[in-house]
Scaffold this active site. Structure first.
Site, mmCIF file in Angstrom:
data_model
loop_
_atom_site.group_PDB
_atom_site.id
_atom_site.type_symbol
_atom_site.label_atom_id
_atom_site.label_comp_id
_atom_site.label_asym_id
_atom_site.label_seq_id
_atom_site.Cartn_x
_atom_site.Cartn_y
_atom_site.Cartn_z
ATOM 1 N N TYR A 116 -21.289 12.431 1.233
ATOM 2 C CA TYR A 116 -20.704 11.207 0.677
ATOM 3 C C TYR A 116 -19.556 11.620 -0.244
ATOM 4 O O TYR A 116 -19.749 12.448 -1.143
ATOM 5 C CB TYR A 116 -21.786 10.413 -0.080
ATOM 6 C CG TYR A 116 -21.222 9.327 -0.953
ATOM 7 C CD1 TYR A 116 -20.503 8.278 -0.405
ATOM 8 C CD2 TYR A 116 -21.381 9.360 -2.332
ATOM 9 C CE1 TYR A 116 -19.957 7.292 -1.214
ATOM 10 C CE2 TYR A 116 -20.849 8.375 -3.146
ATOM 11 C CZ TYR A 116 -20.127 7.349 -2.574
ATOM 12 O OH TYR A 116 -19.581 6.376 -3.371
ATOM 13 N N ASP A 167 -30.306 13.574 -0.751
ATOM 14 C CA ASP A 167 -29.851 12.196 -0.959
ATOM 15 C C ASP A 167 -30.414 11.381 0.201
ATOM 16 O O ASP A 167 -29.971 11.500 1.342
ATOM 17 C CB ASP A 167 -28.316 12.146 -0.983
ATOM 18 C CG ASP A 167 -27.788 10.727 -1.240
ATOM 19 O OD1 ASP A 167 -28.523 9.763 -0.986
ATOM 20 O OD2 ASP A 167 -26.637 10.596 -1.688
ATOM 21 N N ARG A 227 -32.744 3.158 -25.006
ATOM 22 C CA ARG A 227 -32.077 4.249 -24.275
ATOM 23 C C ARG A 227 -33.088 5.331 -23.906
ATOM 24 O O ARG A 227 -33.014 5.935 -22.845
ATOM 25 C CB ARG A 227 -30.915 4.832 -25.112
ATOM 26 C CG ARG A 227 -30.273 6.047 -24.454
ATOM 27 C CD ARG A 227 -28.930 6.467 -25.029
ATOM 28 N NE ARG A 227 -28.834 6.419 -26.466
ATOM 29 C CZ ARG A 227 -29.463 7.250 -27.307
ATOM 30 N NH1 ARG A 227 -30.262 8.210 -26.839
ATOM 31 N NH2 ARG A 227 -29.321 7.139 -28.603
ATOM 32 N N LYS A 258 -28.213 0.418 -2.951
ATOM 33 C CA LYS A 258 -28.174 0.089 -1.518
ATOM 34 C C LYS A 258 -29.473 -0.586 -1.084
ATOM 35 O O LYS A 258 -29.810 -1.641 -1.583
ATOM 36 C CB LYS A 258 -27.866 1.347 -0.711
ATOM 37 C CG LYS A 258 -26.800 2.240 -1.325
ATOM 38 C CD LYS A 258 -25.436 1.585 -1.405
ATOM 39 C CE LYS A 258 -24.429 2.571 -1.988
ATOM 40 N NZ LYS A 258 -23.162 2.015 -2.336
HETATM 41 C C1 LIG Z 1 -25.251 8.307 0.454
HETATM 42 C C2 LIG Z 1 -24.754 7.822 -0.875
HETATM 43 N N1 LIG Z 1 -25.115 8.485 -1.994
HETATM 44 C C3 LIG Z 1 -24.691 8.091 -3.207
HETATM 45 C C4 LIG Z 1 -23.869 6.989 -3.370
HETATM 46 C C5 LIG Z 1 -23.375 6.628 -4.745
HETATM 47 O O1 LIG Z 1 -24.085 5.540 -5.239
HETATM 48 P P1 LIG Z 1 -23.543 4.563 -6.388
HETATM 49 O O2 LIG Z 1 -22.410 3.781 -5.790
HETATM 50 O O3 LIG Z 1 -24.749 3.743 -6.729
HETATM 51 O O4 LIG Z 1 -23.082 5.407 -7.521
HETATM 52 C C6 LIG Z 1 -23.477 6.263 -2.245
HETATM 53 C C7 LIG Z 1 -22.594 5.094 -2.384
HETATM 54 O O5 LIG Z 1 -22.079 4.569 -1.415
HETATM 55 C C8 LIG Z 1 -23.939 6.694 -0.961
HETATM 56 O O6 LIG Z 1 -23.582 6.041 0.161
#
Ligand SMILES: Cc1ncc(COP(=O)(O)O)c(C=O)c1O
Length: 378
Positions: A99, A173, A47, A198
């Site tokens: 998001y 992000d 961890r 992604k």
């Molecule tokens: C732009 C963006 N940020 C963060 C996330 C969240 O990621 P996770 O699903 O890996 O928690 C997503 C998920 O679709 C996203 O499209």
């Protein structure tokens, strides 16, 4: 070295025990202490740290031009860790079309924590400036944004946040752009967040997240504590899969960007399409900024079908090659009706479909969309 080279070599080492070129997966949760009681190989308990996570963090820091990276069990665990680092009375500025998961983290997990949030149109620098307050501590940027593909000028946001107070930290992000197309730290942003689920892992088979910085700051340090003590850690296998995906990240993302450009051009001239949201099109409001801050426009786009929610759902239903599924950044092309997954509070237009363009041939992708759109009345 160039990013293609770092994508293959950063964080990787020939295994000293066996000479294995591809790193082994270290499933062990615990590591041996020396007779003196210390940990001479640097690992004690998984961890806290693990060789596979360590390798992935080293690689991601290198790809972003940063010095420090923390890997998490999901992209939203990154957001959770950052918000958790704030105090009651602190203020966050975030994009109005952020998001939707971030809104849920802030509203549903931290709704009673006394943290204030303003959602503004970050593409309008005056609106952003007006939203800053003396208690603003975190500026969250997402560019290009999900699902409207709005483009935010990272250099202007970073400069204005810095001018407005020494206590404001910025995070971008960069999930849609990846480190291949956009380098937020070079624009003056303090931290980069990714859903590695992604493009970075790239094969729709692992959930993960990462936070990267050039210089440590108090929120970054608290996020690391949230990872290590809070335990939102990715497994060694997840880290290994993600690192394996990164080998081909630059090639995949560039191919997906080229494919998306062709699909966007096709949709843009289609009689059944009302509007295409893709920063690669010269008509997109963020095109000039995107051309300056991105090396290509990415594999994500969305479009509004001429007609209602039912018309859009009908187009998705008729797709044969595009798979109806959420998420993005993998080899398969996906189509998604965002409004129905985001629920009644959605700000996404009901006639909008989001496409994650994969690695198939564009002739086949375009033919599929063409037949799916063919029944929309002229
Ligand atoms: C732009 C963006 N940020 C963060 C996330 C969240 O990621 P996770 O699903 O890996 O928690 C997503 C998920 O679709 C996203 O499209």
């Amino acid at each position: 070295m160039k990013i293609e080279t770092r994508a293959v070599h950063a964080g990787r080492h020939i295994d000293p025990a066996t000479g294995a070129v591809t790193s082994p997966i270290h499933l062990s949760t615990t590591f041996e202490r020396s007779p003196e009681g210390d940990y001479p190989r640097g690992f004690s308990y998984s961890r806290e740290d693990n060789p596979n996570r360590h390798a992935l963090e080293e690689c991601l820091a290198s790809l972003e031009g940063g010095n420090h990276a923390i890997c998490f069990s999901s992209g939203l665990a990154v957001a959770t860790a950052l918000v958790q680092g704030l105090q009651p009375g602190d203020h966050i500025v975030a994009p109005d079309d952020v998001y939707w998961g971030l809104r849920k983290v802030i509203g549903e997990l931290f709704g009673k924590s006394g943290i204030e949030t303003s959602y503004v149109d970050m593409t309008n620098i005056d609106d952003f400036h007006a939203a800053l307050r003396p208690n603003t501590r975190l500026v969250w940027v997402e560019t290009p944004s999900n699902p409207l593909m709005k483009v935010t000028d990272l250099t202007s946001i970073a400069a204005l946040a810095r001018l407005s107070g020494p206590n404001i930290l910025t995070v971008c992000d960069g999930t849609f752009a990846t480190p291949v197309l956009q380098q937020p730290l070079d624009c003056g942003i303090d931290m980069v967040a990714h859903s590695t689920t992604k493009y970075i892992s790239g094969h729709s088979d692992v959930i993960g997240g990462a936070l990267i910085a050039r210089q440590e700051n108090y929120l970054f340090e608290r996020a690391r504590k949230s990872q290590r003590y809070g335990g939102s850690v990715p497994s060694p296998f997840d880290c290994w899969l993600t690192l394996r995906g990164i080998d081909t990240l630059p090639l995949r993302v560039r191919a997906q960007s080229e494919n998306a450009m062709q699909v966007a051009r096709f949709l843009d001239q289609h009689r059944a399409v009302e509007k295409v949201h893709y920063p690669g099109l010269a008509t997109h409001p963020g095109h000039k900024v995107a051309a300056r801050q991105m090396s290509a426009f990415g594999g994500m786009l969305s479009f509004q079908v001429r007609g209602s929610r039912e018309a859009a759902l009908g187009v998705a239903a008729r797709c044969k090659l595009f798979i109806r599924a959420t998420s993005l950044g993998g080899a398969h092309s996906l189509v998604e009706h965002r409004a129905s997954i985001e629920g009644p509070a959605t700000r996404t237009p009901q006639n909008l479909l989001r496409l994650s363009i994969g690695l198939e041939h564009t002739d086949d992708l375009i033919a599929d969309l063409d037949q799916a759109l063919s029944t929309i009345p002229a």
